[in-house]
Design a protein around this motif. Structure first.
Motif, PDB file in Angstrom:
ATOM      1  N   LEU A 190      -6.408  -8.006  -6.872  1.00  0.00           N
ATOM      2  CA  LEU A 190      -6.045  -6.633  -6.487  1.00  0.00           C
ATOM      3  C   LEU A 190      -7.203  -6.019  -5.719  1.00  0.00           C
ATOM      4  O   LEU A 190      -8.341  -6.012  -6.193  1.00  0.00           O
ATOM      5  N   ILE A 191      -6.917  -5.508  -4.519  1.00  0.00           N
ATOM      6  CA  ILE A 191      -7.926  -4.818  -3.718  1.00  0.00           C
ATOM      7  C   ILE A 191      -7.559  -3.341  -3.668  1.00  0.00           C
ATOM      8  O   ILE A 191      -6.523  -2.963  -3.112  1.00  0.00           O
ATOM      9  N   LEU A 192      -8.387  -2.514  -4.262  1.00  0.00           N
ATOM     10  CA  LEU A 192      -8.172  -1.067  -4.256  1.00  0.00           C
ATOM     11  C   LEU A 192      -8.847  -0.484  -3.019  1.00  0.00           C
ATOM     12  O   LEU A 192     -10.069  -0.514  -2.894  1.00  0.00           O
ATOM     13  N   GLY A 193      -8.051   0.032  -2.091  1.00  0.00           N
ATOM     14  CA  GLY A 193      -8.572   0.510  -0.817  1.00  0.00           C
ATOM     15  C   GLY A 193      -8.679  -0.650   0.152  1.00  0.00           C
ATOM     16  O   GLY A 193      -9.778  -1.114   0.459  1.00  0.00           O
ATOM     17  N   GLY A 194      -7.531  -1.130   0.635  1.00  0.00           N
ATOM     18  CA  GLY A 194      -7.527  -2.366   1.398  1.00  0.00           C
ATOM     19  C   GLY A 194      -7.493  -2.240   2.898  1.00  0.00           C
ATOM     20  O   GLY A 194      -7.524  -3.257   3.593  1.00  0.00           O
ATOM     21  N   SER A 195      -7.442  -1.009   3.441  1.00  0.00           N
ATOM     22  CA  SER A 195      -7.293  -0.877   4.890  1.00  0.00           C
ATOM     23  C   SER A 195      -8.616  -0.635   5.622  1.00  0.00           C
ATOM     24  O   SER A 195      -8.635  -0.569   6.846  1.00  0.00           O
ATOM     25  N   GLY A 196      -9.708  -0.499   4.887  1.00  0.00           N
ATOM     26  CA  GLY A 196     -11.015  -0.334   5.513  1.00  0.00           C
ATOM     27  C   GLY A 196     -11.624  -1.670   5.897  1.00  0.00           C
ATOM     28  O   GLY A 196     -10.983  -2.722   5.795  1.00  0.00           O
ATOM     29  N   GLY A 197     -12.883  -1.632   6.323  1.00  0.00           N
ATOM     30  CA  GLY A 197     -13.540  -2.845   6.810  1.00  0.00           C
ATOM     31  C   GLY A 197     -13.642  -3.942   5.779  1.00  0.00           C
ATOM     32  O   GLY A 197     -13.245  -5.096   6.022  1.00  0.00           O
ATOM     33  N   VAL A 198     -14.188  -3.632   4.585  1.00  0.00           N
ATOM     34  CA  VAL A 198     -14.344  -4.645   3.540  1.00  0.00           C
ATOM     35  C   VAL A 198     -12.982  -5.125   3.060  1.00  0.00           C
ATOM     36  O   VAL A 198     -12.770  -6.317   2.841  1.00  0.00           O
TER      37      VAL A 198
ATOM     38  N   THR B 227      -3.839  -1.699  -2.372  1.00  0.00           N
ATOM     39  CA  THR B 227      -3.452  -0.289  -2.347  1.00  0.00           C
ATOM     40  C   THR B 227      -3.934   0.321  -1.037  1.00  0.00           C
ATOM     41  O   THR B 227      -5.045   0.050  -0.583  1.00  0.00           O
ATOM     42  N   CYS B 228      -3.078   1.114  -0.414  1.00  0.00           N
ATOM     43  CA  CYS B 228      -3.420   1.810   0.823  1.00  0.00           C
ATOM     44  C   CYS B 228      -2.369   2.887   1.052  1.00  0.00           C
ATOM     45  O   CYS B 228      -1.419   3.022   0.275  1.00  0.00           O
ATOM     46  N   SER B 229      -2.518   3.665   2.099  1.00  0.00           N
ATOM     47  CA  SER B 229      -1.521   4.681   2.431  1.00  0.00           C
ATOM     48  C   SER B 229      -0.299   4.016   3.055  1.00  0.00           C
ATOM     49  O   SER B 229      -0.365   2.883   3.547  1.00  0.00           O
ATOM     50  N   GLN B 230       0.801   4.722   3.066  1.00  0.00           N
ATOM     51  CA  GLN B 230       2.055   4.153   3.571  1.00  0.00           C
ATOM     52  C   GLN B 230       1.940   3.745   5.039  1.00  0.00           C
ATOM     53  O   GLN B 230       2.470   2.705   5.443  1.00  0.00           O
TER      54      GLN B 230
ATOM     55  N   GLY C   2       0.210  -7.413   7.849  1.00  0.00           N
ATOM     56  CA  GLY C   2      -0.058  -8.276   8.992  1.00  0.00           C
ATOM     57  C   GLY C   2      -1.302  -9.120   8.809  1.00  0.00           C
ATOM     58  O   GLY C   2      -1.447 -10.168   9.452  1.00  0.00           O
ATOM     59  N   LEU C   3      -2.203  -8.682   7.936  1.00  0.00           N
ATOM     60  CA  LEU C   3      -3.413  -9.450   7.627  1.00  0.00           C
ATOM     61  C   LEU C   3      -3.171 -10.470   6.523  1.00  0.00           C
ATOM     62  O   LEU C   3      -4.042 -11.293   6.242  1.00  0.00           O
ATOM     63  N   GLY C   4      -2.012 -10.382   5.864  1.00  0.00           N
ATOM     64  CA  GLY C   4      -1.671 -11.370   4.849  1.00  0.00           C
ATOM     65  C   GLY C   4      -1.400 -10.835   3.466  1.00  0.00           C
ATOM     66  O   GLY C   4      -1.095 -11.614   2.554  1.00  0.00           O
ATOM     67  N   ALA C   5      -1.526  -9.527   3.230  1.00  0.00           N
ATOM     68  CA  ALA C   5      -1.303  -8.968   1.895  1.00  0.00           C
ATOM     69  C   ALA C   5       0.096  -9.314   1.397  1.00  0.00           C
ATOM     70  O   ALA C   5       1.087  -9.152   2.120  1.00  0.00           O
ATOM     71  N   ASP C   6       0.181  -9.778   0.145  1.00  0.00           N
ATOM     72  CA  ASP C   6       1.473 -10.164  -0.435  1.00  0.00           C
ATOM     73  C   ASP C   6       2.240  -8.974  -0.976  1.00  0.00           C
ATOM     74  O   ASP C   6       3.466  -8.932  -0.908  1.00  0.00           O
ATOM     75  N   HIS C   7       1.540  -8.007  -1.531  1.00  0.00           N
ATOM     76  CA  HIS C   7       2.190  -6.839  -2.137  1.00  0.00           C
ATOM     77  C   HIS C   7       1.341  -5.612  -1.830  1.00  0.00           C
ATOM     78  O   HIS C   7       0.111  -5.662  -1.896  1.00  0.00           O
ATOM     79  N   VAL C   8       1.989  -4.519  -1.471  1.00  0.00           N
ATOM     80  CA  VAL C   8       1.281  -3.296  -1.095  1.00  0.00           C
ATOM     81  C   VAL C   8       1.796  -2.137  -1.933  1.00  0.00           C
ATOM     82  O   VAL C   8       3.010  -1.964  -2.089  1.00  0.00           O
ATOM     83  N   VAL C   9       0.860  -1.348  -2.465  1.00  0.00           N
ATOM     84  CA  VAL C   9       1.210  -0.167  -3.243  1.00  0.00           C
ATOM     85  C   VAL C   9       0.676   1.059  -2.513  1.00  0.00           C
ATOM     86  O   VAL C   9      -0.516   1.127  -2.181  1.00  0.00           O
ATOM     87  N   ASP C  10       1.539   2.027  -2.267  1.00  0.00           N
ATOM     88  CA  ASP C  10       1.190   3.250  -1.538  1.00  0.00           C
ATOM     89  C   ASP C  10       0.563   4.264  -2.491  1.00  0.00           C
ATOM     90  O   ASP C  10       1.229   4.760  -3.400  1.00  0.00           O
ATOM     91  N   TYR C  11      -0.718   4.569  -2.281  1.00  0.00           N
ATOM     92  CA  TYR C  11      -1.382   5.508  -3.186  1.00  0.00           C
ATOM     93  C   TYR C  11      -0.996   6.966  -2.903  1.00  0.00           C
ATOM     94  O   TYR C  11      -1.286   7.855  -3.718  1.00  0.00           O
ATOM     95  N   THR C  12      -0.343   7.207  -1.782  1.00  0.00           N
ATOM     96  CA  THR C  12       0.062   8.588  -1.474  1.00  0.00           C
ATOM     97  C   THR C  12       1.393   8.961  -2.130  1.00  0.00           C
ATOM     98  O   THR C  12       1.796  10.125  -2.099  1.00  0.00           O
TER      99      THR C  12
ATOM    100  N   LEU D 147       1.275  -0.230 -10.433  1.00  0.00           N
ATOM    101  CA  LEU D 147       0.429  -1.394 -10.660  1.00  0.00           C
ATOM    102  C   LEU D 147       0.603  -1.943 -12.075  1.00  0.00           C
ATOM    103  O   LEU D 147       0.522  -3.156 -12.292  1.00  0.00           O
ATOM    104  N   ARG D 148       0.832  -1.056 -13.034  1.00  0.00           N
ATOM    105  CA  ARG D 148       1.042  -1.515 -14.417  1.00  0.00           C
ATOM    106  C   ARG D 148       2.319  -2.346 -14.559  1.00  0.00           C
ATOM    107  O   ARG D 148       2.440  -3.158 -15.480  1.00  0.00           O
ATOM    108  N   ALA D 149       3.252  -2.122 -13.654  1.00  0.00           N
ATOM    109  CA  ALA D 149       4.511  -2.857 -13.720  1.00  0.00           C
ATOM    110  C   ALA D 149       4.381  -4.288 -13.197  1.00  0.00           C
ATOM    111  O   ALA D 149       5.303  -5.092 -13.351  1.00  0.00           O
ATOM    112  N   LEU D 150       3.232  -4.604 -12.593  1.00  0.00           N
ATOM    113  CA  LEU D 150       3.027  -5.931 -12.023  1.00  0.00           C
ATOM    114  C   LEU D 150       2.361  -6.859 -13.031  1.00  0.00           C
ATOM    115  O   LEU D 150       1.806  -6.421 -14.038  1.00  0.00           O
ATOM    116  N   GLU D 151       2.415  -8.142 -12.734  1.00  0.00           N
ATOM    117  CA  GLU D 151       1.684  -9.122 -13.540  1.00  0.00           C
ATOM    118  C   GLU D 151       0.193  -8.832 -13.453  1.00  0.00           C
ATOM    119  O   GLU D 151      -0.307  -8.398 -12.416  1.00  0.00           O
ATOM    120  N   LYS D 152      -0.519  -9.066 -14.543  1.00  0.00           N
ATOM    121  CA  LYS D 152      -1.944  -8.728 -14.576  1.00  0.00           C
ATOM    122  C   LYS D 152      -2.751  -9.601 -13.621  1.00  0.00           C
ATOM    123  O   LYS D 152      -2.318 -10.676 -13.196  1.00  0.00           O
TER     124      LYS D 152
END
Length: 405
Positions: free
Chosen positions: A212-220, A238-241, A249-259, A267-272
C-alpha cells in the motif's frame, strides 16, 4: 596543488559559453584534442541560483559569480549539470528546514561561524556530464553522462557545475534525455532506501506481496509504483480522483480516492498488506498499521518523520534524544501487535542508481516529468512546487548540452 590541477584540467574540458573568453588554446589528453578558454574569470566562477538567507521565494538570487566547485577529495568528480530535478525538500530547505542538522554535517567540529553555508545552492537531483575525475576515481571518466542524487548538506544542482563523490554518481540511462534523467535520482534513492534498505523488499522476494502506497501521485509514489510492479508486487495506491488514471497508467492495481471521505474505511475492506509506504504523515499511523498482516513480518515505513524538526527546534543533542525516544516507543508499541514500525530516509547511492538504470533501460520504469522550466525560470519552478498536488516531477534545464562536447 589541488586548486591548480582543477584550474588547468577544467579548462581542458569545457569552454564556458556564458562567460567571456579572451583566448582559446588547445589541450592534449591522450589522443584527443580539446579547446579551452584561458580567461581567468571563467575558471573561478559560474552561474547559479543561490540563497543568502532562509525564507520565501524572494530569497532566490541569480548570480554569475558563484564559486566554481573544486575537487578536495580524490574520490570526487565535477559534473556539468544539464538538468536539475526539484523536490518538496528544496522548498523546505529554502525556508530553513533541517538547517541545524545540515550545519552539523557540513561542520562537525563547529569551527565555522553561523551562516557559513551561504550562499547556498539548492537542488537535489542532477543529470549531466563528468568534467573532471579525482585521482582515485576508477569507474568514471571525463565526458561520461551521469545522474545523481545530491546529499542535502552539499551544494546543489541549480548551477552550471556541481562536485560529488563518485559513490553518489551513476551512469545515466541511455534511453533517457538529461531532462528525463533529472526527474528520477532523488525519488529513486528515497524509494530504494525506504522499500529495500528499510522495508527489506527486493526483486527476488516481492512477487505476490501486497503493498500500500499512501500518497502515490507524487515523485516517490510514482517511482515506487513502477519499481514494485516490475518486481511482481500487487500495489494499492491512495490519491485524488483526478490522479487515478495517471497512477493506473503507471501500473497501480487498486486505487482509493482520499477525497471521497475517510480513506481508512475502504482500505479496511481490502485484504491486509505486507508493507505500507507512507508519504502523507499526519495522523496516518493512528489507523494505517491496523491494515498490516500481523505476525508475518509486515512493515509500516513512513518518510514523514520529526527528526529534522526536532533538531531544528531543540538543537542537535536534545533533538536526537527526542527522536530516538519517539521512534523506539512507537516501534515497541506496534511490535507487540505483530507489526514493524520504521522510519525511512533519503540516502544518496550510486549503486542503487545502477540498479535503477537497468530497470529504466529495460523499459520497466519511465521518467514522469510534469513540467520543465528554463534556468531563468527557477523562481517560477519553486512557485509551482509550493502549490503541491504534483503529477510527477518538476525539472529545470540548466544547459542544452552538445556544443561543449
Amino acid at each position: 596543488m589541488s586548486y591548480l590541477r582543477n584550474f588547468v584540467s577544467s579548462r581542458c574540458l569545457f569552454h564556458h559559453s556564458i562567460l567571456p573568453s579572451v583566448n582559446t588554446s588547445a589541450c592534449w589528453h591522450g589522443s584527443r584534442t580539446r579547446l579551452f578558454s584561458t580567461t581567468k574569470i571563467s575558471m573561478t566562477i559560474m552561474p547559479a541560483w543561490v540563497i543568502d538567507k532562509y525564507g520565501s521565494n524572494d530569497v532566490l538570487r541569480f548570480t554569475r559569480n558563484a564559486s566554481f566547485p573544486v575537487i578536495i577529495y580524490p574520490n570526487e568528480v565535477i559534473v556539468r549539470v544539464h538538468s536539475a530535478g526539484l523536490n518538496p525538500l528544496d522548498v523546505s530547505m529554502r525556508g530553513g528546514y533541517g538547517a541545524a542538522t545540515m550545519s552539523m554535517k557540513r561542520d562537525p567540529l563547529n569551527i565555522k561561524q553561523s551562516g557559513s553555508e551561504f550562499p547556498l545552492i539548492l537542488g537535489r537531483e542532477a543529470s549531466g556530464v563528468i568534467m573532471e575525475c579525482g585521482l582515485d576515481v576508477k569507474h568514471f571518466r571525463e565526458r561520461d553522462e551521469v545522474w545523481a542524487a545530491i546529499p542535502p548538506w552539499k551544494q546543489g544542482s541549480l548551477a552550471e557545475f556541481v562536485v560529488l563523490s563518485a559513490n553518489e554518481v551513476s551512469h545515466k540511462p541511455k534511453s533517457l534525455s538529461h531532462v528525463e534523467a533529472a526527474a528520477i535520482p532523488y525519488v529513486a534513492t528515497t524509494a530504494w532506501s525506504a522499500l529495500v534498505n528499510t522495508g527489506g523488499l527486493s526483486k527476488d522476494n516481492c512477487a505476490k506481496k501486497r503493498i500500500l502506497i499512501l500518497g502515490g501521485s507524487g515523485g516517490v509514489g510514482t517511482f515506487s509504483i513502477q519499481m514494485l510492479k516490475a518486481w511482481g508486487a500487487h500495489v494499492t495506491v491512495t490519491c485524488s480522483q483526478n490522479a487515478e488514471r495517471f497512477v493506473r497508467g503507471l501500473g497501480a492495481d487498486h486505487v482509493v480516492d482520499y477525497t471521497a471521505g475517510a480513506v481508512e474505511e475502504p482500505l479496511r475492506a481490502l485484504e491486509k498488506f505486507d508493507l505500507i509506504l507512507d508519504n502523507v504523515g499526519g495522523d496516518t499511523e493512528l489507523w494505517a498499521l491496523n491494515l498490516l498482516k500481523p505476525w508475518c513480518g509486515a512493515k509500516f515505513v513512513t518518510l514523514v518523520t520529526p527528526f529534522l524538526q526536532n533538531t531544528d527546534r531543540m538543537g542537535i543533542a536534545d533533538g536526537m534524544m527526542k527522536t530516538a525516544a519517539t521512534v523506539a516507543t512507537k516501534a515497541l508499541k506496534h511490535l507487540v501487535k505483530g507489526v514493524h514500525y520504521r522510519w525511512g530516509f533519503f540516502a544518496p547511492s550510486g549503486p542503487a542508481l545502477d540498479e535503477v538504470r537497468e530497470m529504466v533501460d529495460a523499459g520497466q520504469v519511465r521518467a514522469v516529468v510534469e513540467e520543465t522550466f528554463s534556468f531563468s525560470q527557477v523562481p517560477q519552478a519553486f512557485e509551482k512546487m509550493e502549490k503541491g498536488h504534483a503529477r510527477g516531477k518538476t525539472v529545470v534545464q540548466i544547459s542544452r548540452g552538445g556544443d561543449d562536447l
